[in-house]
Design a protein around this motif. Structure first.
Motif, PDB file in Angstrom:
ATOM      1  N   LEU A  61       0.813  -1.215   0.000  1.00 15.67           N
ATOM      2  CA  LEU A  61       0.000   0.000   0.000  1.00 15.67           C
ATOM      3  C   LEU A  61       0.845   1.263   0.000  1.00 15.67           C
ATOM      4  CD1 LEU A  61      -2.726   1.368   0.082  1.00 15.67           C
ATOM      5  CD2 LEU A  61      -2.751   1.075   2.578  1.00 15.67           C
ATOM      6  N   ALA A  62       1.908   1.297   0.796  1.00 15.24           N
ATOM      7  CA  ALA A  62       2.755   2.487   0.861  1.00 15.24           C
ATOM      8  C   ALA A  62       3.370   2.788  -0.497  1.00 15.24           C
ATOM      9  CB  ALA A  62       3.841   2.308   1.913  1.00 15.24           C
ATOM     10  N   ALA A  63       3.856   1.749  -1.181  1.00 11.30           N
ATOM     11  CA  ALA A  63       4.448   1.931  -2.504  1.00 11.30           C
ATOM     12  C   ALA A  63       3.389   2.386  -3.511  1.00 11.30           C
ATOM     13  CB  ALA A  63       5.103   0.639  -2.966  1.00 11.30           C
ATOM     14  N   ARG A  64       2.170   1.851  -3.384  1.00 11.33           N
ATOM     15  CA  ARG A  64       1.095   2.237  -4.287  1.00 11.33           C
ATOM     16  C   ARG A  64       0.716   3.706  -4.089  1.00 11.33           C
ATOM     17  NH1 ARG A  64      -3.423   0.282  -7.337  1.00 11.33           N
ATOM     18  NH2 ARG A  64      -4.369   2.184  -8.145  1.00 11.33           N
ATOM     19  N   LEU A  65       0.598   4.127  -2.845  1.00 13.31           N
ATOM     20  CA  LEU A  65       0.270   5.523  -2.564  1.00 13.31           C
ATOM     21  C   LEU A  65       1.357   6.463  -3.061  1.00 13.31           C
ATOM     22  CD1 LEU A  65      -1.232   5.218   1.040  1.00 13.31           C
ATOM     23  CD2 LEU A  65      -2.471   5.614  -1.105  1.00 13.31           C
ATOM     24  N   ASP A  66       2.608   6.058  -2.892  1.00 11.11           N
ATOM     25  CA  ASP A  66       3.723   6.874  -3.368  1.00 11.11           C
ATOM     26  C   ASP A  66       3.686   7.001  -4.888  1.00 11.11           C
ATOM     27  OD1 ASP A  66       6.359   8.228  -3.052  1.00 11.11           O
ATOM     28  OD2 ASP A  66       7.064   6.474  -4.168  1.00 11.11           O
ATOM     29  N   ALA A  67       3.406   5.896  -5.575  1.00 11.98           N
ATOM     30  CA  ALA A  67       3.338   5.920  -7.033  1.00 11.98           C
ATOM     31  C   ALA A  67       2.151   6.744  -7.510  1.00 11.98           C
ATOM     32  CB  ALA A  67       3.245   4.495  -7.569  1.00 11.98           C
ATOM     33  N   ASP A  68       1.013   6.629  -6.829  1.00 14.35           N
ATOM     34  CA  ASP A  68      -0.165   7.428  -7.193  1.00 14.35           C
ATOM     35  C   ASP A  68       0.101   8.912  -6.982  1.00 14.35           C
ATOM     36  OD1 ASP A  68      -1.620   5.222  -7.932  1.00 14.35           O
ATOM     37  OD2 ASP A  68      -2.818   5.122  -6.104  1.00 14.35           O
ATOM     38  N   PHE A  69       0.805   9.228  -5.885  1.00 11.36           N
ATOM     39  CA  PHE A  69       1.132  10.628  -5.603  1.00 11.36           C
ATOM     40  C   PHE A  69       2.004  11.212  -6.716  1.00 11.36           C
ATOM     41  CE2 PHE A  69       4.187  13.625  -3.518  1.00 11.36           C
ATOM     42  CZ  PHE A  69       3.296  14.677  -3.347  1.00 11.36           C
ATOM     43  N   ALA A  70       3.032  10.473  -7.100  1.00  8.77           N
ATOM     44  CA  ALA A  70       3.913  10.944  -8.171  1.00  8.77           C
ATOM     45  C   ALA A  70       3.142  11.112  -9.476  1.00  8.77           C
ATOM     46  CB  ALA A  70       5.068   9.962  -8.359  1.00  8.77           C
ATOM     47  N   LEU A  71       2.222  10.187  -9.749  1.00  9.71           N
ATOM     48  CA  LEU A  71       1.426  10.253 -10.968  1.00  9.71           C
ATOM     49  C   LEU A  71       0.494  11.458 -10.948  1.00  9.71           C
ATOM     50  CD1 LEU A  71       0.845   8.783 -13.618  1.00  9.71           C
ATOM     51  CD2 LEU A  71      -0.837   7.381 -12.399  1.00  9.71           C
ATOM     52  N   MET A  72      -0.160  11.698  -9.817  1.00 11.89           N
ATOM     53  CA  MET A  72      -1.050  12.851  -9.701  1.00 11.89           C
ATOM     54  C   MET A  72      -0.286  14.159  -9.889  1.00 11.89           C
ATOM     55  SD  MET A  72      -3.496  14.038  -6.510  1.00 11.89           S
ATOM     56  CE  MET A  72      -2.109  14.475  -5.441  1.00 11.89           C
ATOM     57  N   CYS A  73       0.875  14.258  -9.248  1.00  7.76           N
ATOM     58  CA  CYS A  73       1.685  15.473  -9.379  1.00  7.76           C
ATOM     59  C   CYS A  73       2.097  15.700 -10.825  1.00  7.76           C
ATOM     60  CB  CYS A  73       2.924  15.385  -8.496  1.00  7.76           C
ATOM     61  SG  CYS A  73       2.574  15.464  -6.729  1.00  7.76           S
ATOM     62  N   GLY A  74       2.455  14.618 -11.516  1.00  4.86           N
ATOM     63  CA  GLY A  74       2.845  14.752 -12.911  1.00  4.86           C
ATOM     64  C   GLY A  74       1.711  15.269 -13.771  1.00  4.86           C
ATOM     65  N   GLU A  75       0.501  14.759 -13.539  1.00  3.47           N
ATOM     66  CA  GLU A  75      -0.646  15.206 -14.327  1.00  3.47           C
ATOM     67  C   GLU A  75      -1.003  16.657 -14.017  1.00  3.47           C
ATOM     68  OE1 GLU A  75      -1.800  13.645 -16.791  1.00  3.47           O
ATOM     69  OE2 GLU A  75      -0.738  11.770 -16.438  1.00  3.47           O
ATOM     70  N   LEU A  76      -0.959  17.033 -12.740  1.00  2.70           N
ATOM     71  CA  LEU A  76      -1.276  18.409 -12.365  1.00  2.70           C
ATOM     72  C   LEU A  76      -0.233  19.386 -12.892  1.00  2.70           C
ATOM     73  CD1 LEU A  76      -2.505  18.001  -8.665  1.00  2.70           C
ATOM     74  CD2 LEU A  76      -3.885  18.424 -10.712  1.00  2.70           C
ATOM     75  N   THR A  77       1.020  18.943 -12.947  1.00  2.00           N
ATOM     76  CA  THR A  77       2.088  19.808 -13.455  1.00  2.00           C
ATOM     77  C   THR A  77       1.905  20.113 -14.933  1.00  2.00           C
ATOM     78  OG1 THR A  77       3.639  18.953 -11.797  1.00  2.00           O
ATOM     79  CG2 THR A  77       4.589  20.038 -13.713  1.00  2.00           C
ATOM     80  N   GLY A  78       1.265  19.215 -15.660  1.00  2.00           N
ATOM     81  CA  GLY A  78       0.959  19.487 -17.060  1.00  2.00           C
ATOM     82  C   GLY A  78      -0.341  20.247 -17.225  1.00  2.00           C
ATOM     83  N   PHE A  79      -1.330  19.919 -16.415  1.00  2.00           N
ATOM     84  CA  PHE A  79      -2.669  20.495 -16.548  1.00  2.00           C
ATOM     85  C   PHE A  79      -2.745  21.958 -16.131  1.00  2.00           C
ATOM     86  CE2 PHE A  79      -6.312  21.268 -13.576  1.00  2.00           C
ATOM     87  CZ  PHE A  79      -7.239  21.672 -14.533  1.00  2.00           C
ATOM     88  N   LEU A  80      -2.209  22.310 -14.974  1.00  2.00           N
ATOM     89  CA  LEU A  80      -2.407  23.655 -14.436  1.00  2.00           C
ATOM     90  C   LEU A  80      -1.810  24.756 -15.313  1.00  2.00           C
ATOM     91  CD1 LEU A  80      -1.984  22.923 -10.618  1.00  2.00           C
ATOM     92  CD2 LEU A  80      -4.083  23.484 -11.846  1.00  2.00           C
ATOM     93  N   PRO A  81      -0.580  24.617 -15.830  1.00  2.00           N
ATOM     94  CA  PRO A  81      -0.084  25.664 -16.731  1.00  2.00           C
ATOM     95  C   PRO A  81      -0.955  25.830 -17.980  1.00  2.00           C
ATOM     96  CG  PRO A  81       1.740  24.323 -15.951  1.00  2.00           C
ATOM     97  CD  PRO A  81       0.475  23.628 -15.527  1.00  2.00           C
ATOM     98  N   ASP A  82      -1.462  24.729 -18.516  1.00  2.00           N
ATOM     99  CA  ASP A  82      -2.347  24.821 -19.690  1.00  2.00           C
ATOM    100  C   ASP A  82      -3.651  25.518 -19.331  1.00  2.00           C
ATOM    101  OD1 ASP A  82      -0.476  23.591 -21.253  1.00  2.00           O
ATOM    102  OD2 ASP A  82      -1.495  21.653 -21.357  1.00  2.00           O
TER     103      ASP A  82
END
Length: 304
Positions: free
Chosen positions: A270-291
């Protein structure tokens, strides 16, 4: 892990975030439950919950924080009923009116008596630091709620130079243009929901759902002077959201394709899954918000 509501703040001065240093700063502001006479308590907790190891979760320079708040529930009607009874008893026995100062003292005494028996309610608020964009994002639906976390963070680190993100143009003006031109910006698609409101003080508003926003009916309302103050959008088939004219984002939903990318982790990881989901969410937001802010006419310089 996936944020559903975003209140976005931008740093007004250059700030360097160090996860280890921040961990030490937050340590003195950890959450402790309410005592018998506490009406509320708040403090930082591990953002990954029971599987977390620290108060600051870090991934690729982005930081995740969480604040827990406990509040004692004392219904105003119960306090008022107790106070009315005591006031009536004093007035009957002494044949005089109870002063406001006495009533305040009686109310404090009642609250003091009831607090140990009161039920409590807990809530958790999370914040995300997107360092590459100079954003601090709070998962909350109101700035008052967000300010509780931000105020505590400010106490912990000494200074937090931020302000709500703003744009060069009025958001309602830009969103109205999106509807009239049936075009938002690269990667964006308007969905079938919007709120139109009159800019006049006593003007009306209309909320439309399951409505083609490019239809003549919507256009007619705009021609009558209504402005778009909320609109549902989709971004690159990756996420959907409702954007408000105050630049808050509600009902943020990441696509199943995105959320399922880390399904290879077992339940025991679970800890590894949450960490991976967090990184994935941050990556998507980093692309979405500037656009998003580019489509809104660009961010206003917070230092000006």
């Amino acid at each position: 892990m996936w944020f559903k509501n975003l209140l976005i703040y931008r740093l007004t001065k250059p700030t360097t975030w160090d996860a280890d240093e921040l961990e030490q700063q937050l340590d003195g502001f950890q959450f402790t439950p309410c005592g018998s006479q506490d009406i509320s308590k708040q403090g930082f907790v591990k953002p990954l919950g029971k599987v977390g190891e620290s108060l600051v979760h870090s991934a690729q320079g982005n930081l995740l924080l969480a604040m827990e708040k406990e509040e004692k529930i004392l219904p105003a009607s119960v306090v008022r009923e107790e106070m009315d009874q005591k006031v009536s008893l004093i007035e009957d026995e002494q044949g005089r009116k109870v002063t406001k100062k006495e009533k305040d003292s009686i109310k404090e005494e009642i609250i003091h008596t009831l607090l140990p028996r009161a039920f409590s309610r807990r809530s958790r608020t999370r914040a995300l630091v997107l360092a590459s964009l100079d954003f601090v994002i709070v998962e909350a639906t109101s700035h008052n709620k967000a300010e509780e976390l931000l105020s505590l963070l400010r106490k912990a680190i000494g200074s937090l130079p931020i302000a709500p993100v703003s744009t060069n143009r009025l958001p309602e003006e830009v969103m109205t243009e999106w509807v009239t031109k049936n075009h938002v910006g690269e990667g964006f698609t308007m969905l079938d929901e919007a709120t139109l409101k009159s800019p006049l003080d006593h003007g009306g508003s209309i909320t439309m759902k399951q409505m083609e926003l490019s239809s003549s009916e919507v256009t007619a309302h705009i021609e009558q002077g209504l402005e778009v103050t909320k609109i549902a959008l989709e971004y690159r088939d990756v996420l959907s959201l409702v954007l408000d004219s105050d630049l808050s984002i509600k009902r943020l939903k990441f696509s199943e394709e995105i959320r399922d990318q880390n399904n290879e982790f077992d339940k025991e990881e679970l800890a590894a899954r949450l960490d991976a989901d967090f990184a994935l969410m941050c990556g998507e937001l980093t692309g979405f918000l500037p656009d998003l802010f580019a489509a809104l006419g660009g961010q206003e310089d917070p230092s000006v």
